[in-house]
Write an enzyme that holds these catalytic residues in place. Structure first.
Site, mmCIF file in Angstrom:
data_model
loop_
_atom_site.group_PDB
_atom_site.id
_atom_site.type_symbol
_atom_site.label_atom_id
_atom_site.label_comp_id
_atom_site.label_asym_id
_atom_site.label_seq_id
_atom_site.Cartn_x
_atom_site.Cartn_y
_atom_site.Cartn_z
ATOM 1 C CE1 TYR A 42 51.304 20.506 43.831
ATOM 2 C CE2 TYR A 42 49.576 20.058 45.434
ATOM 3 C CZ TYR A 42 50.906 20.301 45.146
ATOM 4 O OH TYR A 42 51.821 20.351 46.162
ATOM 5 C CG HIS A 100 53.540 25.906 45.236
ATOM 6 N ND1 HIS A 100 52.642 25.255 44.417
ATOM 7 C CD2 HIS A 100 54.324 24.926 45.767
ATOM 8 C CE1 HIS A 100 52.882 23.944 44.450
ATOM 9 N NE2 HIS A 100 53.903 23.720 45.251
#
Length: 266
Positions: A42, A100
């Site tokens: 992010y 992730h």
């Protein structure tokens, strides 16, 4: 905070960046959220770290999670980049460190022992996985010495993933739900609007209330402005059994996040 206690709800930060991210996380924490979710991918860990410093909430009261980028999942890269994440976040440890995506450099026999090592070093209090299928989660449960406490996956009324949620629950793995309001597409579902009208609420709040009442599921809605509090206030909505069954009937298996390399597409 108990190591296996993932506060409900979480605050998702995907798509938030710079000062807007910091402001949103500060607002969330001061609203009552005690679980903040970020990721190397992010590119906002520094902004989240600034929010933790600014908010009038003690660090030990916040359950902080981040995720290792798929390109950083080789053994040594996991360790190196986990330490870099801590530096960006301005903390000594995160409460949860995720794989992730099981793509890119992911190799279970190399990657997962690195997560054990990060936990052994005290840099992560817990480890978890994200976007794992039942088969990949079974494999991780066998390899990891640190029991994974969460599998973060896309989950919303149109994609309910009952089998995965049930398997995880049976193995004491929480399902953390991203895209819990289907990128606001729940606003277009007539059944949710009708239930919302009965509760003087919004379809988004009804979708979140359904998540909040689902055993073993912790949604992490993102939001800004007034939506941050509206999402949190959905905790106060009590759905009837008929309403829950009506929402259960909305499942269509529709994914909004579906990259070609995802495990379920192999």
């Amino acid at each position: 905070m108990p190591s296996n206690d993932i506060p409900q709800p979480g605050f998702g930060t995907s798509g938030h960046d710079r000062d807007a991210c910091t402001e949103a996380v500060v607002t969330a924490l001061e609203t009552g959220y005690r679980h903040v979710d970020t990721a190397q991918m992010y590119d906002n860990e520094e902004a989240v770290g600034r929010a933790l410093e600014r908010a009038d909430v003690d660090r030990e009261d916040v359950f902080l999670a981040t995720k290792v980028h798929p390109s950083n999942l080789a053994h040594d890269d996991v360790i190196e980049t986990a330490e870099e994440s801590l530096e960006r976040l301005g903390v000594d440890a995160v409460d949860l460190l995720y794989v992730h995506w099981p793509t890119g450099a992911y190799d279970p026999e190399e990657t997962l022992p690195a997560f054990d090592e990060v936990r052994d070093r005290g840099w992560a209090r817990n480890v978890g996985v994200s976007n794992f299928t039942i088969e990949l989660l079974e494999e991780a449960l066998e390899i990891l010495e640190s029991p994974p406490i969460a599998n973060q996956v896309e989950l919303h009324p149109r994609l309910q993933q009952d089998d995965l949620v049930s398997f995880s629950r049976e193995h004491d793995v929480q399902t953390v739900a991203y895209c819990p309001i289907a990128k606001a597409e729940v606003n277009e579902i007539d059944d949710l609007q009708e239930i919302a009208d009965a509760h003087d609420a919004t379809p988004v709040q009804i979708a979140l209330a359904w998540h909040y009442e689902r055993d073993g599921v912790v949604p992490i809605p993102k939001g800004s402005g007034e939506h941050i509090r509206e999402n949190y206030d959905a905790l106060e909505i009590d759905l009837s059994e008929d309403e829950r069954e009506r929402i259960d009937g909305l499942d269509r298996g529709e994914r909004l996040v579906d990259p070609d390399e995802a495990a379920w597409n192999r």
